[in-house]
Write an enzyme that holds these catalytic residues in place. Sequence first.
Site, PDB file in Angstrom:
ATOM      1  N   ARG A 197     -24.651   0.139   2.044  1.00 33.74           N
ATOM      2  CA  ARG A 197     -23.149   0.394   2.995  1.00 33.74           C
ATOM      3  C   ARG A 197     -23.389  -0.425   3.827  1.00 33.74           C
ATOM      4  NH1 ARG A 197     -22.666   3.432   7.174  1.00 33.74           N
ATOM      5  NH2 ARG A 197     -23.927   5.169   6.731  1.00 33.74           N
ATOM      6  N   TYR A 252       3.982  -2.741  -2.235  1.00 36.81           N
ATOM      7  CA  TYR A 252       3.345  -1.904  -3.210  1.00 36.81           C
ATOM      8  C   TYR A 252       3.607  -0.217  -3.383  1.00 36.81           C
ATOM      9  CZ  TYR A 252      -0.384   1.177  -5.629  1.00 36.81           C
ATOM     10  OH  TYR A 252      -1.002   1.958  -6.057  1.00 36.81           O
ATOM     11  N   ASP A 299      -1.042 -10.256   0.801  1.00 40.17           N
ATOM     12  CA  ASP A 299      -1.538  -9.339   0.074  1.00 40.17           C
ATOM     13  C   ASP A 299      -1.164 -10.225  -1.016  1.00 40.17           C
ATOM     14  OD1 ASP A 299      -1.295  -7.756  -2.246  1.00 40.17           O
ATOM     15  OD2 ASP A 299      -0.563  -5.797  -1.429  1.00 40.17           O
ATOM     16  N   LYS A 326      -6.973  -5.785  -9.448  1.00 39.83           N
ATOM     17  CA  LYS A 326      -5.895  -6.157 -10.590  1.00 39.83           C
ATOM     18  C   LYS A 326      -6.401  -8.030 -11.395  1.00 39.83           C
ATOM     19  CE  LYS A 326      -3.517  -2.810  -9.784  1.00 39.83           C
ATOM     20  NZ  LYS A 326      -3.624  -2.758  -8.574  1.00 39.83           N
TER      21      LYS A 326
HETATM   22  O1  P1T Z   1      -4.661  -0.005  -6.939  1.00 43.44           O
HETATM   23  P1  P1T Z   1      -6.004  -0.742  -5.571  1.00 43.44           P
HETATM   24  O2  P1T Z   1      -6.615  -1.547  -6.085  1.00 43.44           O
HETATM   25  O3  P1T Z   1      -6.211   0.307  -4.397  1.00 43.44           O
HETATM   26  O4  P1T Z   1      -4.361  -1.418  -4.274  1.00 43.44           O
HETATM   27  C1  P1T Z   1      -3.784  -0.975  -4.221  1.00 43.44           C
HETATM   28  C2  P1T Z   1      -2.492  -1.945  -4.659  1.00 43.44           C
HETATM   29  C3  P1T Z   1      -2.179  -3.318  -3.068  1.00 43.44           C
HETATM   30  N1  P1T Z   1      -1.222  -4.232  -3.901  1.00 43.44           N
HETATM   31  C4  P1T Z   1      -0.916  -4.474  -4.172  1.00 43.44           C
HETATM   32  C5  P1T Z   1       0.199  -5.306  -4.371  1.00 43.44           C
HETATM   33  C6  P1T Z   1      -0.578  -3.584  -5.498  1.00 43.44           C
HETATM   34  O5  P1T Z   1      -0.539  -3.715  -6.862  1.00 43.44           O
HETATM   35  C7  P1T Z   1      -1.720  -2.653  -5.095  1.00 43.44           C
HETATM   36  C8  P1T Z   1      -2.014  -1.584  -6.690  1.00 43.44           C
HETATM   37  N2  P1T Z   1      -0.658  -1.754  -7.509  1.00 43.44           N
HETATM   38  C9  P1T Z   1      -0.857  -0.847  -8.701  1.00 43.44           C
HETATM   39  C10 P1T Z   1      -1.685   0.387  -9.293  1.00 43.44           C
HETATM   40  C11 P1T Z   1       0.482  -1.133  -8.873  1.00 43.44           C
HETATM   41  O6  P1T Z   1       0.755  -0.466 -10.155  1.00 43.44           O
HETATM   42  O7  P1T Z   1       1.829  -1.958  -8.781  1.00 43.44           O
END
Ligand code: P1T
Length: 382
Positions: A46, A98, A172, A197
């Site tokens: 961790r 998001y 972000d 992503k």
């Molecule tokens: O899904 P996660 O890895 O927890 O990330 C969240 C997140 C944060 N910031 C942005 C700009 C994002 O697009 C996302 C996650 N977005 C999707 C799952 C989507 O389909 O837009």
Amino acid sequence: MKFNTKTIHGGQQHEEATGSVMPPIFQTSTYAQSSPGVNKGYEYSRAANPTRTALEKAFASLENGTHGFAFSSGLAAIDCVLRTLNSGDEVIAGDDIYGGTYRMFTNMFEKYGLKFRYVDMNEVGNVIKAISDKTKLIWLETPTNPLMKIADIEEITKAVKAKNTDILVAVDNTFATPYLQRPLDLGVDIVMHSATKYLGGHSDLVMGALMVKDAQLAEELHFIQFAAGAIAGPMDSFLALRGIKTLHLRMQRHCENGKAVAEYLEEHPKVERVFYPGLKNHPNYEVAKKQMNDFGGMVSFRLKDQSKQAALTFLENTKIFTLAESLGGVESLVSHPVTMTHASIPEAERLKIGITDSLIRLSVGVEDIDDLLADLEQALSK
Ligand code: P1T
């Protein structure tokens, strides 16, 4: 090192014991000690794991930071940033973010006494006007999800810091990736990614990243990562490290295909409006051109037929574009923000900024552009 070399070598070393070119997957939770507290730099996964450390160094290098952190999801990375704040502190965020970020802000952290103000980040003045003596964090997403709005990172950061150097600015950078823009170079304090992503790039993991260039802030974030425990596992760390080695190659094609799709949609008689920062009619085209090396692979558009049914007909008929949440993988995806990624935003808030039933979001992949355009054509003709 130039960026295209950094994705492959930045912060990365061959493994010492064997010369292994890729870091081994250290699938272990703990490490042998010769005497209590005497170890080889690792004591419990961790706190740190060698595969994650290898990835975190590469993360830092990609964004020109000094420290990187890998989390179990993008939202876990955002959660870590918010935990640096105290009850009563205020956060200014963009009005288009998001849906899961919005949900975390309003449904989780407001309960603990944080206050969130949402402003249109198109105008630096909107951010400055919203600052109070309680403001501690500016949360920028650019390009935004799903409306592809662009905020001027450098101008906003300069103006915020001129007002109060203690206010942290976080970006972000999920949609742009460090291939297109590197916010730490523009003065911000924290870069965040949903590494699920483009950084991972193959839709095979869920992960978050933070990158910083201030040692004290890094220490604070590492403490929260360790104490709260939302870490990335060794297998996912390996996959992400493998993914980022081709980030520059993938992004080049994402950008080419994204632009071709945006231009195709703009001419299509059934399409009312296309949201893509690389189109000259985008309200922030000039800022995007200044700030980004290219315009990316995310394209949103609204159909002329504003009914939900028209959108559903399109969404049910694409064949190469898979109807799915997420983005940034090699394969093209299509989504419906209202019912999918942004369903947790109240309807009135969504409509205020233009997330309507007829809005469709494309994550344009790296397939052959002729096949992608043919798929859109046949789905739009239904
Ligand atoms: O899904 P996660 O890895 O927890 O990330 C969240 C997140 C944060 N910031 C942005 C700009 C994002 O697009 C996302 C996650 N977005 C999707 C799952 C989507 O389909 O837009």
